[in-house]
Motif scaffolding. Structure first.
Motif, short mmCIF file in Angstrom:
data_model
loop_
_atom_site.label_atom_id
_atom_site.label_comp_id
_atom_site.label_asym_id
_atom_site.label_seq_id
_atom_site.Cartn_x
_atom_site.Cartn_y
_atom_site.Cartn_z
N GLN A 1 79.54 -33.25 -28.48
CA GLN A 1 79.39 -33.62 -29.89
C GLN A 1 79.12 -35.11 -30.05
O GLN A 1 78.22 -35.53 -30.79
N LYS A 2 79.88 -35.91 -29.31
CA LYS A 2 79.71 -37.36 -29.37
C LYS A 2 78.34 -37.78 -28.84
O LYS A 2 77.66 -38.64 -29.42
N ALA A 3 77.93 -37.17 -27.73
CA ALA A 3 76.65 -37.53 -27.11
C ALA A 3 75.48 -37.15 -28.02
O ALA A 3 74.53 -37.94 -28.19
N PHE A 4 75.53 -35.96 -28.61
CA PHE A 4 74.46 -35.57 -29.53
C PHE A 4 74.40 -36.50 -30.74
O PHE A 4 73.32 -36.80 -31.25
N GLU A 5 75.56 -36.95 -31.19
CA GLU A 5 75.58 -37.89 -32.32
C GLU A 5 74.82 -39.17 -31.98
O GLU A 5 74.03 -39.67 -32.77
N VAL A 6 75.06 -39.68 -30.76
CA VAL A 6 74.37 -40.90 -30.33
C VAL A 6 72.87 -40.64 -30.17
O VAL A 6 72.04 -41.43 -30.65
N LEU A 7 72.51 -39.55 -29.52
CA LEU A 7 71.10 -39.23 -29.29
C LEU A 7 70.35 -39.06 -30.61
O LEU A 7 69.24 -39.58 -30.79
N THR B 1 68.56 -29.15 -25.05
CA THR B 1 69.49 -28.08 -24.70
C THR B 1 68.82 -27.03 -23.81
O THR B 1 69.37 -26.61 -22.79
N LEU B 2 67.63 -26.61 -24.19
CA LEU B 2 66.91 -25.59 -23.42
C LEU B 2 66.53 -26.12 -22.04
O LEU B 2 66.62 -25.38 -21.04
N ASP B 3 66.11 -27.37 -21.96
CA ASP B 3 65.77 -27.96 -20.67
C ASP B 3 66.99 -27.99 -19.75
O ASP B 3 66.89 -27.70 -18.55
N CYS B 4 68.12 -28.36 -20.32
CA CYS B 4 69.36 -28.41 -19.54
C CYS B 4 69.70 -27.03 -18.98
O CYS B 4 70.01 -26.89 -17.79
N LEU B 5 69.61 -26.00 -19.80
CA LEU B 5 69.92 -24.64 -19.36
C LEU B 5 68.95 -24.16 -18.29
O LEU B 5 69.33 -23.42 -17.38
N SER B 6 67.70 -24.60 -18.38
CA SER B 6 66.68 -24.12 -17.45
C SER B 6 66.92 -24.59 -16.02
O SER B 6 66.41 -23.99 -15.07
N TYR B 7 67.69 -25.65 -15.84
CA TYR B 7 67.97 -26.16 -14.50
C TYR B 7 69.09 -25.39 -13.80
O TYR B 7 69.28 -25.54 -12.59
N GLY C 1 78.48 -28.66 -29.35
CA GLY C 1 78.27 -30.06 -29.66
C GLY C 1 77.17 -30.28 -30.68
O GLY C 1 77.27 -31.14 -31.57
N LEU C 2 76.12 -29.47 -30.60
CA LEU C 2 74.98 -29.63 -31.50
C LEU C 2 75.27 -29.10 -32.90
O LEU C 2 74.74 -29.62 -33.89
#
Length: 255
Positions: free
Chosen positions: A137-143, A201-207, A223-224
């Motif tokens: 949640q915190k990271a998405f806020e920054v991004l 998010t999708l890129d992360c899952l694809s790995y 988080g999102l």
């Protein structure tokens, strides 16, 4: 003896003479194998990457059995998938490093950190899921904040203004407050940010191996959801056909 030595060829990238032109493996040791495997990229299937069955199995046997019986090197953290792949992980991953790479906007490093923490904590039942979701949640806020500020204050031409990367520019609370005011009447930029975060998010899952996507998706989507309305619809709109199949296989219904 000299003729036999001349027949040996080096294994690509390994720097060790391990196999002859006739395909007969020379004897290798546990030390040789560890030295090779520590060069493997994260999330690589070590069995395939190292050509284990050809180069090492004749001397050391099955990789899984060898890892369990002979290897005590903490740097060689691995996870075996249901399909038999042996995935290399980051033994140094921590909750703080997960947050750091997430804020930097690297979907690959975020995937590495998530799966590594899963293994280090001993599975989903032991991993601090609530804390991971809080970090997400915190990271998405920054991004999102950084993305929105760049879209508002920088020209589209990166050569003219030199857009900062996510990890180089983090706005403070006062700036975020001013940003929110400016965004009230600019829904298009907000929608663009939601799309970018869905792609992350999708890129992360694809790995990740398919059986761990549900765990990772739980963390990332939680988080999102704090920042984007109707996350399932946004992700679905960004999905390729292959990604839709992936989400279906892990039991995620986004319809």
């Amino acid at each position: 003896m000299l003729a036999q030595d001349e027949q040996k060829v080096e294994t690509s990238g390994f720097g060790s003479n391990m196999i002859t032109r006739e395909g007969i493996s020379a004897a290798v040791t546990t030390k040789d194998a560890i030295e090779v495997l520590l060069k493997a990229p994260m999330l690589t299937d070590l069995n395939l990457w190292s050509h284990w069955d050809i180069l090492f199995a004749p001397s050391l046997g099955s990789m899984v059995e060898w890892l369990l019986k002979e290897v005590n090197t903490k740097e060689l953290l691995c996870l075996v998938t249901k399909g038999g792949k042996i995935i290399r992980l980051d033994h140094s991953a921590t909750l703080d490093s997960f947050l750091k790479v997430f804020i930097q906007g690297s979907s690959f490093e975020t995937a590495v950190a998530l799966l590594s923490l899963y293994a280090l904590f001993g599975g989903e039942q032991n991993v601090p899921l609530s804390l991971l979701k809080c970090h997400a949640q915190k990271a998405f806020e920054v991004l999102i904040t950084n993305y929105l500020e760049m879209e508002l204050h920088y020209d589209k031409n990166p050569y003219k203004h030199g857009k900062p990367s996510y990890d180089q520019h983090i706005v403070g609370k006062s700036a975020s407050s001013n940003l929110s005011c400016k965004l009230r009447n600019n829904r298009s930029i907000i929608n663009q940010a939601a799309t970018v975060m869905s792609r992350f998010t999708l890129d992360c899952l694809s790995y990740l191996p398919i059986e761990f996507c549900s765990f990772a998706a739980d963390v990332l989507i939680a988080g999102l959801q704090s920042h984007v309305n109707d996350v399932p619809s946004v992700i679905l709109a960004e999905c390729t056909q292959i990604e839709r199949v992936m989400l279906h296989e892990v039991g995620m219904s986004l319809d």
